[in-house]
Design a protein around this motif. Structure first.
Motif, short mmCIF file in Angstrom:
data_model
loop_
_atom_site.label_atom_id
_atom_site.label_comp_id
_atom_site.label_asym_id
_atom_site.label_seq_id
_atom_site.Cartn_x
_atom_site.Cartn_y
_atom_site.Cartn_z
N GLN A 84 45.10 43.28 48.79
CA GLN A 84 44.12 42.27 49.16
C GLN A 84 44.48 41.60 50.48
O GLN A 84 43.64 41.39 51.33
CB GLN A 84 44.06 41.22 48.05
N HIS A 85 45.77 41.29 50.64
CA HIS A 85 46.20 40.59 51.85
C HIS A 85 46.82 41.53 52.87
O HIS A 85 47.73 41.12 53.62
CB HIS A 85 47.14 39.44 51.48
N PHE A 179 43.33 50.65 45.40
CA PHE A 179 42.83 49.55 46.23
C PHE A 179 42.78 48.29 45.38
O PHE A 179 42.05 48.23 44.40
CB PHE A 179 41.42 49.85 46.75
N ASP A 180 43.54 47.28 45.77
CA ASP A 180 43.58 46.04 45.00
C ASP A 180 42.74 44.99 45.72
O ASP A 180 43.23 44.30 46.61
CB ASP A 180 45.04 45.58 44.85
N GLU A 181 41.50 44.86 45.33
CA GLU A 181 40.56 43.93 45.97
C GLU A 181 40.64 43.97 47.49
O GLU A 181 40.94 42.97 48.14
CB GLU A 181 40.82 42.49 45.47
N PRO A 182 40.34 45.13 48.06
CA PRO A 182 40.59 45.30 49.51
C PRO A 182 39.72 44.44 50.40
O PRO A 182 40.05 44.26 51.57
CB PRO A 182 40.29 46.79 49.74
N THR A 183 38.61 43.90 49.89
CA THR A 183 37.73 43.12 50.77
C THR A 183 37.69 41.64 50.40
O THR A 183 36.97 40.87 51.02
CB THR A 183 36.29 43.67 50.74
N SER A 184 38.47 41.25 49.40
CA SER A 184 38.35 39.87 48.90
C SER A 184 38.87 38.82 49.87
O SER A 184 38.48 37.67 49.81
CB SER A 184 39.09 39.72 47.58
#
Lengths: 259, 233
Positions: A84-85, A179-184
């Motif tokens: 995510q980050h 992909f762990d929340e790639p756009t959050s």
């Protein structure tokens, strides 16, 4: 390719995953959706043992990587991860970020080949490096950031960072990417460029496990969508049926809130 | 005052007091520099042991040992450590060692205890995501630590590390306790020969402050060099 069998994870007293089963084939694109706190990120992080499962098995290429006696690093080479980050290495340029792991493993493999006596595999360190550099530059060209090769991550926008992070995962030629929340963590206008890249990666036949809140993307790209709540998978379906005819009441409730 | 200065110059130059001062300066710098290098190595090792996940027995035992080490070297004055090593430890194990070498060793061990805490805070100031990203690529803990976390940690702690170096420079003024020639010994020698202490000790203070200002400048230059990956240029 991946078989998750009765996966459980506790954080202290709290049961976060209460027995997850999942079968992933090569080329599968699985989106995992669900309310926050449902355990989707924890589940994803268990797949490459970033979190050690409390119980259960994760069979990757025939090996149970949840077993603590397995050398996890060998298997993680083949499981890419996008955070995510972004987590780009701040002390390295974009190019160095992408090259780091391929160079380290390139040199390691070269040494192993030498030891095994394969003379045709003989290469120098410089040759390995040059090869990785070329491949990294090609990747950068593919994501349209070749001009940023020598820039440091701190000078990039969020969308650019995430595209570099995806390139970094691709550079290892993994069998699957998580992909762990790639756009959050992205500003809204940057979400598109990252989703575009993910779409291209998907079209190229990569196996992908994606935790996301982008329902449109899940509907369009996923082959399978999972709904997780309270540490369990409550519904699994192909996207059309998943979004149009949800069966589980909690999924119905969830979809009515997010769509 | 003028007469005192003249007397000092006489003893400093004509009676070759400067030889002792230069020797003292050399010892001060050697002990502080090598001491700091040893300290950084020990400190980095200890700090790494501190942050290793403690599932297994070995890291836990090492962690306890590091606790003991840090408590020992932070809990006693450096003069005491010097005396113990020079007059107790090395004679007991029957090793002949010069006072300068003992000083280097003790300053290194002592500084290691302090640097370990500085380094630990530096490592903990680096976003855990950096370690995760490295591990997710299949790099080992130590490789990720060495290639990614420690370079960023060092950048963060450079000003504090500079403080430690300055402290070491100044603390070397106690090595004459074990008979090593330092700046204090040199100027004390000039003073006791000329029966005039005012100017020699003033000169000593001056040398220390020039030394420290010079180091401050060096650190600032290094910081600027390491800031290339920063947002603020």
């Amino acid at each position: 390719m991946i078989d998750v069998i009765n996966l459980k994870k506790n954080f202290g007293e709290k049961e976060v995953l209460k027995g997850i089963d999942l079968h992933v084939d090569k080329g599968d694109i699985i989106c995992i959706v669900g309310p926050s706190g449902s355990g989707k990120s924890t589940f994803l992080r268990c797949v490459n043992c970033m979190e050690d499962p409390t119980d259960g098995q994760i069979i990757f290429d025939g090996v149970n990587i949840a077993d603590m006696s397995v050398d996890i690093n060998i298997h993680r080479r083949k499981i890419g991860m996008v955070f995510q980050h972004f987590n780009l290495f701040n002390n390295m340029t974009v190019l160095e970020n992408i090259m780091l792991a391929p160079v380290i493993y390139g040199i390691k493999d070269m040494r192993a080949a030498k030891k095994a006596g394969k003379l045709q595999a003989k290469k120098t360190r410089a040759e390995v490096k040059e090869e990785c550099r070329k491949e990294a530059m090609e990747l950068l060209a593919r994501i349209g950031l070749q001009d940023f090769a020598d820039a440091y991550p701190s000078t990039l926008s969020g969308g650019q960072k995430q595209r570099v992070a995806i390139a970094r995962a691709l550079a290892m030629k993994p069998e699957v990417i998580l992909f762990d929340e790639p756009t959050s963590a992205l500003d809204p206008e940057m979400v598109g460029e990252v989703l575009d890249l993910m779409r291209r990666v998907a079209n190229a036949g990569m196996t992908m496990l994606i935790v996301t809140h982008e329902m449109g993307f899940a509907r369009e790209v996923a082959k399978t969508v999972l709904f997780m709540d309270d540490g369990r998978i409550l519904e699994t379906n192909e996207p059309k049926a998943f979004f149009n005819e949800p069966k589980n009441p909690r999924l119905k409730d969830f979809l009515s809130k997010v769509l | 005052m003028l007469a005192k200065i003249q007397k000092f110059i006489e003893y400093f130059i004509t009676y070759r007091g400067y030889v002792k001062v230069l020797l003292g300066l050399k010892n001060t710098i050697i002990i502080a520099v090598i001491g700091l290098l040893i300290g950084i190595v020990i400190g980095t090792v200890i700090a790494t042991i501190r942050v290793v996940p403690k599932y297994k027995v070995l890291p836990r035992v090492l962690d306890k040992f590091c606790d003991f080490y840090v408590a020992l070297f932070r809990g006693t004055p450096i003069v005491v450590q010097l005396l113990v090593f020079y007059y107790v430890f090395f004679p007991l194990i029957g090793v002949q060692i010069t006072s300068v070498n003992v000083s280097i060793l003790v300053f290194g061990l002592n500084s290691g205890a302090y640097v370990s805490e500085i380094m630990r805070s530096g490592i903990q100031s680096v976003d855990p995501g950096q370690m995760e990203a490295g591990r997710a690529l299949g790099l080992s803990f130590s490789r990720t630590m060495w290639k990614i976390v420690i370079p960023q940690a060092v950048k963060n702690i450079l000003p504090t590390l500079g403080n430690e170096f300055i402290a070491l420079i100044k603390e070397t003024s106690v090595i004459s306790f074990v008979g090593a020639a330092d700046l204090y010994a040199a100027f004390n020698y000039i003073g006791s020969n000329s029966y005039e202490f005012m100017v020699p000790f003033l000169a000593m203070a001056l040398i220390y402050i020039i030394l420290v200002l010079f180091i401050t400048l060096l650190i600032r230059l290094m910081e600027r060099r390491l800031a290339v990956s920063d947002r603020r240029h």
